[in-house]
Write a protein that holds these residues in place. Structure first.
Motif: not given
Length: 142
Positions: A28-34, A36-43
């Motif tokens: 997954a990748a999220v884009l913020t209002a600021g 910035r992009t943050f990613t994650g994976c399932n664990v």
């Protein structure tokens, strides 16, 4: 950030997934209002409820870095052995949709990707039309 670039981040994040039980890797990748992009994976974990989905990983990373508003989410998921294009369009689970509803408007841009070229574009409202928010608690969040 354009749709394909955000999808690229989600596909790359999928490579780090730890999914020895389901063998279903999610990025997954999220884009913020600021901006910035943050990613994650399932664990996953042998005690199944102790695992976490990719979407929540990315959201919690963003929140832990001070971001409070998510404006886009890209999701790429399939059996671990599959490479893009994936067999079907992924979708967030109910818990992830509830967490997203805390930090995203109903108009949130959601990209459900088989590949960077083959994706469905929808909104939070499409996926979760009856969401539970602070307004239901008659509370204002600052």
């Amino acid at each position: 950030m354009d749709n394909r670039a955000l999808i690229d981040h989600a596909i790359a994040a999928r490579q780090a997934a730890y999914a020895p039980y389901s063998r279903y890797a999610v990025g997954a990748a999220v884009l913020t209002a600021g901006g910035r992009t943050f990613t994650g994976c399932n664990v996953e974990n042998a005690s199944y409820p102790a695992g976490i989905c990719a979407e929540r990983t990315a959201i919690f990373k963003a929140v832990s870095e001070g971001e409070r508003r998510i404006v886009a989410l890209a999701l790429a998921a399939a059996p671990q052995e599959e490479q893009p294009p994936f067999g079907s369009y992924p979708a967030p689970c109910g818990i992830c949709l509830q967490v997203l509803s805390e930090f995203a408007a109903p108009e949130l841009r959601v990209l459900l990707a088989k590949s960077r070229e083959d994706y469905q574009l929808c909104t939070m409202r499409d996926l979760f039309p009856k969401r539970f928010t602070a307004a239901d608690l008659k509370k204002e969040i600052r």
